[in-house]
Design a protein around this motif. Structure first.
Motif, PDB file in Angstrom:
ATOM      1  N   ASN A  10      47.573 -30.431   5.378  1.00  0.00           N
ATOM      2  CA  ASN A  10      46.593 -29.392   5.043  1.00  0.00           C
ATOM      3  C   ASN A  10      45.381 -29.448   5.961  1.00  0.00           C
ATOM      4  O   ASN A  10      44.262 -29.192   5.558  1.00  0.00           O
ATOM      5  CB  ASN A  10      46.165 -29.487   3.574  1.00  0.00           C
ATOM      6  CG  ASN A  10      45.603 -30.845   3.240  1.00  0.00           C
ATOM      7  OD1 ASN A  10      45.694 -31.763   4.040  1.00  0.00           O
ATOM      8  ND2 ASN A  10      45.022 -30.977   2.075  1.00  0.00           N
ATOM      9  N   TYR A  11      45.656 -29.811   7.215  1.00  0.00           N
ATOM     10  CA  TYR A  11      44.578 -29.906   8.199  1.00  0.00           C
ATOM     11  C   TYR A  11      44.079 -28.517   8.562  1.00  0.00           C
ATOM     12  O   TYR A  11      44.865 -27.631   8.888  1.00  0.00           O
ATOM     13  CB  TYR A  11      45.139 -30.616   9.438  1.00  0.00           C
ATOM     14  CG  TYR A  11      44.159 -30.770  10.574  1.00  0.00           C
ATOM     15  CD1 TYR A  11      43.391 -31.912  10.695  1.00  0.00           C
ATOM     16  CD2 TYR A  11      44.022 -29.777  11.538  1.00  0.00           C
ATOM     17  CE1 TYR A  11      42.498 -32.064  11.736  1.00  0.00           C
ATOM     18  CE2 TYR A  11      43.128 -29.916  12.587  1.00  0.00           C
ATOM     19  CZ  TYR A  11      42.384 -31.065  12.686  1.00  0.00           C
ATOM     20  OH  TYR A  11      41.488 -31.211  13.715  1.00  0.00           O
ATOM     21  N   LYS A  12      42.782 -28.322   8.465  1.00  0.00           N
ATOM     22  CA  LYS A  12      42.222 -27.067   8.984  1.00  0.00           C
ATOM     23  C   LYS A  12      40.804 -27.320   9.470  1.00  0.00           C
ATOM     24  O   LYS A  12      40.039 -28.038   8.823  1.00  0.00           O
ATOM     25  CB  LYS A  12      42.275 -25.925   7.966  1.00  0.00           C
ATOM     26  CG  LYS A  12      41.725 -26.234   6.612  1.00  0.00           C
ATOM     27  CD  LYS A  12      42.036 -25.107   5.657  1.00  0.00           C
ATOM     28  CE  LYS A  12      41.733 -25.549   4.243  1.00  0.00           C
ATOM     29  NZ  LYS A  12      42.655 -25.168   3.251  1.00  0.00           N
ATOM     30  N   CYS A  42      48.499 -34.798   7.803  1.00  0.00           N
ATOM     31  CA  CYS A  42      48.132 -33.581   8.538  1.00  0.00           C
ATOM     32  C   CYS A  42      48.632 -32.293   7.894  1.00  0.00           C
ATOM     33  O   CYS A  42      48.566 -31.237   8.512  1.00  0.00           O
ATOM     34  CB  CYS A  42      48.616 -33.615   9.986  1.00  0.00           C
ATOM     35  SG  CYS A  42      48.232 -35.123  10.849  1.00  0.00           S
TER      36      CYS A  42
END
Lengths: 341, 465
Positions: free
Chosen positions: A18-20, A16
């Motif tokens: 670099n979750y975007k 999670c």
């Protein structure tokens, strides 16, 4: 069970990062870089609207900074989305920025993995004016320019970042870039510039651009028109240029395939006359190519990469010979033409 | 009298026990049967009528009842025969069992679970003898062997193991028989229940054996060297061993043109992959690796997600939950109400969910694709396995993006490749590669060229010259 719990914890702790969400991205269509007299970068970002009601609209963000990154940060200070450059359509660089900071700019866009390698690059000195001109027509500038580059009827130099890097990193080549001009409230791409040692040294007109495209085998399907005095127009459908170096001489053999589409006082049923006209066109194109190459030798710039054949640092001592080959295509149509007599 | 008292004690409080007394030359004989499982008419015509004929008055019972299926039994077997619909004749110390079973099963019907357009229409029923008959009708050979077992302390269910003795490997038969002998349970009612005792269920979500209601499928499996288990009172036969390729390639493919069938086989394989990976791939690419999506499509997805309050993973889980709910209610609810459930589901999923901003239209497409591709398999177990892996993929994709997605693929491949069913690899015929079985399952070639059996299933590999 223990294995599953450990795996879950590992994934949740390491994942999670670099979750975007895709709806939180600001899609940048065009990116303009200028270098001002105050030794500052001035950047303009054109951001596409991701609103259902405004699919064909965009808005601009502008920022200043000592570095490109600082200028981008400055532009996005009051902005609530993540800037997303992967789908960038075009990078506009002003002549001043190109002359002074081309190295920094190329370094920045290749170092940052937020950029792809397939966007167009062009020189534009009034990028804000050009972008706003297109915005007024309720179009997205980047997308509009992209279609102009893709349009096969336009005689343009279509350079993307990966092509530019190929030339930039190869010491046999000099860079060439198209120019986007705003003339009488209309966007026109009818010029190009040649660089030497990362500085603009020469402008090419439309005719020279077409010769450059033919000699460099750029895969464009646009039609070249070679007009003679008696209004005879030869239209190419495709072309291919072979280059080889033998006996200290560089042989350049462009083969243009096409047909006569417009003419006056020409009898197409007369094969001798047809041959004579074809030879005339051959000679005319030969002369144009010679003039183009002579000019390149004079300014010592080599966007065609001719130096890689002669293995020399300078074009001055080059001996070359042009042997244009005009091939008539679709003869049946020519002979049955109603305009023949 | 001792035997009669034994029966009366054993079936105390059993109102369907009928005891009839017949006068013979020197003593009375008793006819005992359970009227719920035995046919009163058959008892009358097979037993009562012949024994009460004046000409048979002095004859021995074996002679008087020469026609029907008559067995001399021991006192221990009384319970089994009475409950199986036999009538018991108590003649002094002698015990006779005469088959007078009532017709409690339905007739042979169309295949409902595995329909075929051009294949045979008959399917197995709840009567094991009829089921064996449907197989023997197709294999007229003494090499087709049947071994019967009684399983269940109370149910005493007849279980038949069928194989072709000169094709099937002996080790496979003995392994299956050993497993069956080791089963000690109160009752076995269906083949689905028996299946769980034969496989290591908790080791893998993928099913280890296939259930089929089609006699033609069973016959094909027998001729490939597989073992079939039939369970009384169950209209499904168990095929052992079964591999993944068997589940996604039905036998009905044999009845169509090979070129057209190969297209369907490729389609089915794509569906198997798509139904597992679609939601995970969508989540991984849109939330971690948007650069993998073409610009215009990404822009459209972004536009469609505008205003949706949940993260994509929550949105996907909500939709998957609702779709599973709809499917389960559709399966469990009586057919008459099925259409109402479907309409309600379509309204919820199609219009209202998007209009209310709970989910985006693109998510509906993703989940619809996931479920439509899963409907191509009629095996419930394979759908269950696919569902489990779908969630594993989603979890990996939602935490690590495309990297996690790739990890999940590797884990699934490791799991499938290391899974063995009765010593046969689950990824067979891909790993280990076997072209003979590949031609029977994953691809279809000309019938004439199907001349060998797989060496992994049998030692007798020659099918035709």
């Amino acid at each position: 069970m223990k294995k599953i719990i450990i795996l879950t914890i590992i994934l949740l702790l390491t994942g999670c990062y670099n979750y975007k969400e895709v709806s939180d991205l600001a899609f940048i269509s065009s990116f303009s870089i200028d270098y001002t007299n105050n030794n500052e970068f001035n950047i303009i970002l054109e951001i596409k609207e991701n609103n259902k009601d405004n699919l064909f609209s965009s808005y601009l963000l502008e920022g200043y900074g000592k570095t490109i990154e600082a200028a981008i940060q400055n532009a996005s200070l009051s902005f609530n989305k993540n800037l997303y450059f992967i789908n960038l359509d075009i990078l506009l660089i002003s002549s001043n920025a190109a002359n002074l900071k081309l190295n920094n700019i190329l370094d920045y866009v290749t170092r940052d993995n937020n950029f792809a390698l397939d966007f167009n690059i062009a020189i534009c000195d009034d990028s804000k004016g050009a972008i706003e001109n297109i915005l007024k027509k309720e179009e997205i500038f980047g997308r509009y320019i992209n279609t102009l580059f893709k349009n096969t009827d336009n005689n343009v130099i279509n350079i993307k970042l990966n092509d530019l890097l190929n030339s930039y990193l190869n010491h046999y080549y000099d860079i060439i870039l198209p120019i986007i001009n705003l003339k009488d409230n209309t966007i026109i791409i009818d010029e190009a510039v040649i660089f030497k040692n990362n500085e603009i040294i020469e402008h090419l007109n439309e005719k020279e651009i077409s010769i450059y495209n033919i000699l460099s085998n750029n895969l464009m399907d646009y039609y070249i028109h070679l007009e003679l005095d008696n209004n005879i127009v030869f239209k190419t459908t495709h072309y291919n240029t072979k280059t080889n170096f033998k006996n200290n001489t560089l042989y350049i053999i462009p083969t243009l395939t096409g047909s006569y589409i417009e003419f006056e006082n020409l009898n197409l049923n007369n094969s001798k006359e047809l041959k004579r006209i074809t030879e005339k066109i051959n000679a005319k194109f030969n002369n144009e190519v010679e003039a183009f190459i002579d000019n390149l030798i004079k300014i010592e710039s080599d966007p065609l990469g001719l130096k890689r054949y002669i293995k020399q640092k300078s074009l001055h001592k080059i001996k070359y010979r042009i042997s244009t080959n005009i091939v008539l295509e679709n003869k049946s149509l020519i002979f049955k033409s109603i305009g023949g007599k | 009298m001792k035997n009669l008292k034994f029966i009366q004690n054993l079936f105390n409080d059993t109102p369907d026990l009928v005891i009839r007394t017949l006068k013979r030359k020197y003593q009375s004989i008793y006819v005992v049967y359970l009227e719920s499982v035995a046919s009163g008419d058959r008892v009358n015509s097979y037993i009562i009528s012949p024994l009460t004929l004046p000409s048979n008055y002095k004859e021995k019972i074996e002679k008087s009842l020469a026609g029907p299926n008559l067995k001399i039994i021991t006192i221990k077997e009384i319970e089994l025969y009475l409950c199986s619909g036999f009538a018991i004749i108590l003649d002094g110390k002698k015990l006779y069992a005469i088959e007078t079973k009532a017709d409690l099963d339905r007739g042979i019907d169309d295949a409902k679970v595995e329909p075929a357009i051009y294949g045979p229409k008959d399917s197995f029923v709840e009567n094991i003898q009829k089921n064996i008959g449907l197989i023997k009708k197709r294999i007229k050979s003494g090499h087709l062997k049947t071994e019967n077992k009684l399983l269940g302390r109370y149910s005493k269910t007849v279980v038949s193991v069928l194989y072709i003795d000169n094709i099937t490997k002996k080790e496979l038969i003995s392994e299956i028989l050993t497993k069956l002998n080791n089963i000690d349970i109160d009752s076995i009612n269906t083949s689905g229940e028996l299946k769980q005792f034969l496989s290591n269920e908790n080791k893998n979500v993928f099913p280890a054996m296939k259930l089929s209601e089609r006699p033609d499928t069973i016959v094909k499996s027998l001729l490939e060297g597989k073992v079939i288990i039939l369970v009384d009172n169950s209209p499904f036969a168990i095929v052992l061993p079964s591999v993944l390729a068997d589940f996604i390639n039905p036998t009905v493919d044999d009845y169509s043109n090979s070129l057209n069938t190969n297209y369907l086989k490729v389609l089915r394989m794509c569906c198997f992959i798509l139904t597992i990976i679609t939601p995970a791939f969508y989540i991984a690419t849109t939330t971690y690796n948007p650069e993998a999506i073409p610009g215009l499509l990404l822009m459209n997805i972004s536009t469609q997600r505008f205003g949706v309050p949940f993260p994509s993973i929550v949105e996907a889980l909500i939709m998957l939950f609702v779709c599973e709910l709809l499917r389960e209610s559709d399966v469990r609810f009586p057919n008459n109400y099925g259409s109402a459930v479907s309409i309600l589901g379509a309204l919820i999923l199609g219009e209202s969910a998007v209009a209310s901003g709970i989910v985006s239209p693109i998510m509906i497409i993703v989940i619809a694709l996931t479920f439509i591709t899963s409907l191509i398999f009629n095996e419930v177990e394979i759908n269950g396995a696919v569902r489990s892996w779908r969630y594993i993929f989603l979890f990996f994709a939602a935490t690590l993006g495309l990297y996690g997605f790739s990890l999940a693929i590797i884990i699934m491949l490791l799991n499938l490749c290391s899974y063995k069913v009765f010593k046969l690899n689950y990824m067979f015929p891909i790993s280990p590669f076997d072209f003979s079985y590949l031609k029977e399952t994953l691809i279809k070639i000309k019938r004439k060229k199907l001349n060998t059996r797989s060496k992994y299933l049998t030692d007798n590999i020659r099918k035709q010259s």
